[in-house]
Enzyme design. Structure first.
Site, PDB file in Angstrom:
ATOM      1  N   GLU A 466       0.808  -1.216   0.000  1.00  0.00           N
ATOM      2  CA  GLU A 466       0.000   0.000   0.000  1.00  0.00           C
ATOM      3  C   GLU A 466       0.846   1.272   0.000  1.00  0.00           C
ATOM      4  O   GLU A 466       0.479   2.265  -0.642  1.00  0.00           O
ATOM      5  CB  GLU A 466      -0.961  -0.005   1.198  1.00  0.00           C
ATOM      6  N   HIS A 536     -12.399  -6.248   7.820  1.00  0.00           N
ATOM      7  CA  HIS A 536     -13.063  -5.845   6.571  1.00  0.00           C
ATOM      8  C   HIS A 536     -14.219  -4.910   6.868  1.00  0.00           C
ATOM      9  O   HIS A 536     -15.152  -4.813   6.078  1.00  0.00           O
ATOM     10  CB  HIS A 536     -13.557  -7.070   5.785  1.00  0.00           C
TER      11      HIS A 536
END
Ligand SMILES: Cc1ncc(C[n+]2csc(CCOP(=O)(O)OP(=O)(O)O)c2C)c(N)n1
Ligand SMILES: [Mg+2]
Length: 736
Positions: A466, A536
């Site tokens: 990322e 999530h």
């Protein structure tokens, strides 16, 4: 003079005339190199003196690294190649064309300091005309940006039309220049090779064969930590030697003839398109790490003396004398000239104007383009669609309209590139072209079909890294590309945090508007997924709204998502675009395609429903839940709720909140993130502060519990704010 530049053309001319050269460097170039190296050392010494007199506030030196910088600068081209230096690169910058006066302006924090206008510490180089890009103090963050910079250069060479100017969006304010054989220089210390971003950068540069020269300036220390503690086996060259496509050099970085020759070879490899280069230069650090450090606490005299014997400045002086290039008189003349120049520069810098206090707010955002202005306020125009859709066309989901907006903007603007994890249809694109597979286009399919329409150099998968996604995008954005990158799940944004907090939003402010990186980072966020669990389902938007310079957007419905995403892409600031996963395909908030120019201005809330009894301020997936609760309250208890969807979280629409609370005299802030320290805290504090006299009840908040989100749906229901929680809180507030 400290400002002398060495002319690379001299090399060719001398060779033609049969004059003796040193690895291609002429005597005159070596004299000029000495002048610059000596000047670099003397600027350091002058700053150290000024710091002791408390006339400057920080000092970090380039001492011991001068030969490395001068050799690199001689082999590269200022204003043509690109430079991501670090704080020891004073001599590099002088040799590229920066002046000692400019550097001393930085030391005193003068308004005219070209690097930052007094905003950054000295030795944080940024010289726009020389292509020396602004750097931060964070060690290693520049490396991924340099990779992105090189990618941008290659992209523009392949898509030269993309470099053209255009009116009406960020392109109007972003000049692009590129050269097909340009290289990007990035430097770092030995300690900084321990940062993960260094390895991510090597990986991508290698894999993509990018023309980046990584210059590790190994002085064997990172403050007090020696190299063998940082680097397995104590030698970084050995560790990186397996990366393909690289040209490797391990050299004595205290000799400008050696560093020049090495950089010539490295640059030739890069310019020929073979791939990146890695120059590992052994240098010394004759002064302590900075003036805040005393190296005698951890380095014995013997070690320091051994370093001193390799000092590049006296070493070059001896070389010039030995070779008969200069005699003692010649050396003395140069040194005297440099000393006088620096004395005069310091006197001038100390008298220079300092920045005015009221300028602190300048350049948090672009001064040129306001994404909250009327220019970004357009009406849906379904009849104007490219694919012939008409009003009454089927309502589209948020996922559909985000995909369509990306497609429209990619058609409109060739500078838009998309990358991230799994965003491509298929990296092995032949599989799709030969119709063996359909293609993926994102784990939520938001980028589906884009690679097939626009090609693999505009839409591509990144490694699973990322920081690399945001860091490379930042480098590209600095060059004028418009990366619209994706972070697959908000829960995994944290490796990019350094880039998102210390880099992307700071670039314009810290460079006093010399550089900018208007990148869009799309992030799938939020819970209510039934099984999303802790990793999530996270929100956490307030961590980013706490960062100046970053625009944070969080739409609750398809039409807003389309309009706000278009504004994000056309705007001149970095944008964090938060997309709620639960809303991607929700029935709530679907809308027909609003046309290829539909935009929603930033910082303008949406009145979801007007009301008179209390105000609910919310956003994202809480909007439909709050609406449901408000409708029930109206039905069952005749309480009229005014519901505000903020849509943009930073900057946010204070005027809309204030107008509503002045009318209803009651305020509830509802958000999906955990309650404490959350987004609602700021709004509640501001209402209490500025609207106290208008309140008939305490300001209330409804939010998630101060836990993470659990997997088991019963637990998830308890943890996240539900319509029933909102109903209860609204009722209590109305009855207060
Ligand atoms: C990410 C980050 N961590 C820590 C620091 C504090 N710091 C500044 S310089 C430095 C040492 C850097 O050593 P090296 O990379 O070898 O470069 P050198 O200063 O020796 O040239 C440290 C730990 C920082 N600026 N950034
Ligand atoms: Mg070091």
């Amino acid at each position: 003079m400290a400002t002398t530049k060495v002319d690379p053309k001299l090399t060719e001319q001398s060779r033609a005339k049969g004059v003796k050269t040193y690895q291609g460097l002429t005597s005159q170039q070596l004299i000029d190199a000495y002048r610059i190296m000596f000047a670099s050392r003397r600027v350091d010494d002058r700053e150290i003196m000024l710091k002791r007199q408390q006339k400057v506030f920080f000092q970090i030196s380039g001492a011991g690294h001068e030969a490395m910088g001068v050799g690199a600068a001689l082999a590269l081209k200022a204003g043509y190649d690109w430079f991501y230096p670090y704080y020891r690169d004073r001599a590099l910058c002088l040799a590229l064309g920066a002046t000692s006066y400019e550097m001393l302006l930085g030391a005193v924090g003068a308004a005219d300091d070209p690097c930052s206008g007094g905003r950054q510490m000295p030795s944080h180089w940024a010289y726009k005309g020389l292509n020396v890009v602004t750097q931060s103090s964070a060690t290693g963050t520049q490396i991924l940006q340099a990779v992105g910079c090189a990618e941008a250069g290659r992209y523009f060479a392949k898509h030269p039309k993309a470099a053209e100017k255009a009116e009406g969006d960020y392109r109007q304010f972003k000049d692009v220049q590129f050269h097909g054989d340009e290289v990007t220089y990035v430097s770092l210390g030995d300690g900084t090779t321990s940062e993960g971003e260094f390895w991510e950068a090597l990986n991508s540069a290698s894999n993509l064969r990018l023309p980046v020269i990584f210059c590790v300036q190994d002085n064997e220390y990172a403050i007090s930590v020696p190299v063998e503690v940082q680097t397995a086996g104590g030698n970084i060259s050995r560790l990186v030697s397996g990366f393909p496509n690289f040209h490797f050099e391990e050299i004595d970085g205290t000799d400008p003839v050696v560093t020049y020759a090495s950089f010539k070879r490295a640059a030739a490899h890069c310019r020929a398109g073979h791939g990146p280069a890695f120059v590992h230069a052994h240098v010394i650090r004759p002064y302590s790490h900075s003036l805040s450090d005393d190296e005698r606490l951890y380095r014995p005299d013997a070690e320091r003396q051994a370093d001193a014997a390799r000092d590049p400045v006296p070493r070059l002086q001896m070389f010039l004398l030995r070779e008969g290039i200069l005699d003692e008189k010649g050396i003395n003349e140069i040194e005297k000239e440099v000393e006088e120049q620096i004395q005069a520069d310091a006197d001038r810098a100390l008298a220079a104007a300092i920045p005015q206090p009221e300028t602190i707010y300048n350049y948090v955002y672009s001064p040129d383009l306001d994404p909250g202005s009327a220019q970004f306020d357009t009406q849906p125009a379904p009849e104007a669609t490219a694919d012939g859709k008409r009003p009454g066309a089927p309502a589209k989901t948020m996922a559909d309209l985000i995909n369509t907006t990306l497609r429209d903007e990619m058609r409109r603007d060739e500078r838009v590139v998309i990358f991230g994890e799994d965003v491509a249809d298929c990296s092995r694109e032949a599989y799709v072209r030969t119709k063996q597979v359909k293609g993926k286009g994102g784990v939520f399919k938001l980028t589906s079909g884009l690679q097939m329409e626009f090609g693999s150099d505009r839409v591509f998968n990144s490694p699973l890294a990322e920081a690399s996604i945001v860091g490379r995008a930042t480098g590209m954005g600095t060059r004028g590309l418009k990366p619209v990158v994706e972070i697959q799940f908000f829960d995994y944004i944290w490796p990019a945090m350094m880039q998102l907090r210390d880099e992307l939003p700071t670039i314009r402010w810290r460079s006093n508007n010399a550089f900018s990186a208007p990148v869009v980072v799309r992030v799938a966020i939020g819970g209510y997924l039934t099984g999303g669990a802790i990793y999530h389902s996270q929100c956490g938007e307030s961590i980013f709204t706490h960062t100046p310079g970053l625009r944070v957007v969080f739409p609750s419905n398809a039409l807003d998502a389309a309009g706000l995403l278009r504004t994000a892409i056309r705007c001149d600031d970095p944008v964090l675009f938060l997309e709620h996963k639960r809303l991607y395909r929700e029935t709530y908030g679907r809308a027909p395609y609003p046309g290829p120019d539909y935009m929603v201005p930033f910082g303008k809330a949406k009145l979801v429903q007007p009301g008179t009894d209390l105000t609910v301020i919310t956003y994202g997936a809480v909007v439909p839940r709050a609406l449901q609760a408000a409708q029930k309250l109206e039905r069952e208890h005749q309480v009229s709720v005014e519901l505000i969807d903020l849509r943009c979280l930073s900057p946010f629409d204070w005027d809309a909140i204030a107008a509503s609370v002045k009318k209803t005299n009651r305020a509830l802030i509802a958000y999906e993130d955990s309650l404490s320290w959350g987004y609602g805290a700021e709004i509640a504090a501001r209402i209490a502060d500025q609207l106290f006299h208008h309140l008939d009840a305490p300001v209330k908040r409804v939010a998630a519990t101060d836990t993470f989100v659990a997997y088991q749906p019963i637990l998830e229901d308890v943890i996240l704010p539900q319509a029933s929680d909102l109903f209860r809180a609204m009722k209590e507030l109305a009855e207060f």
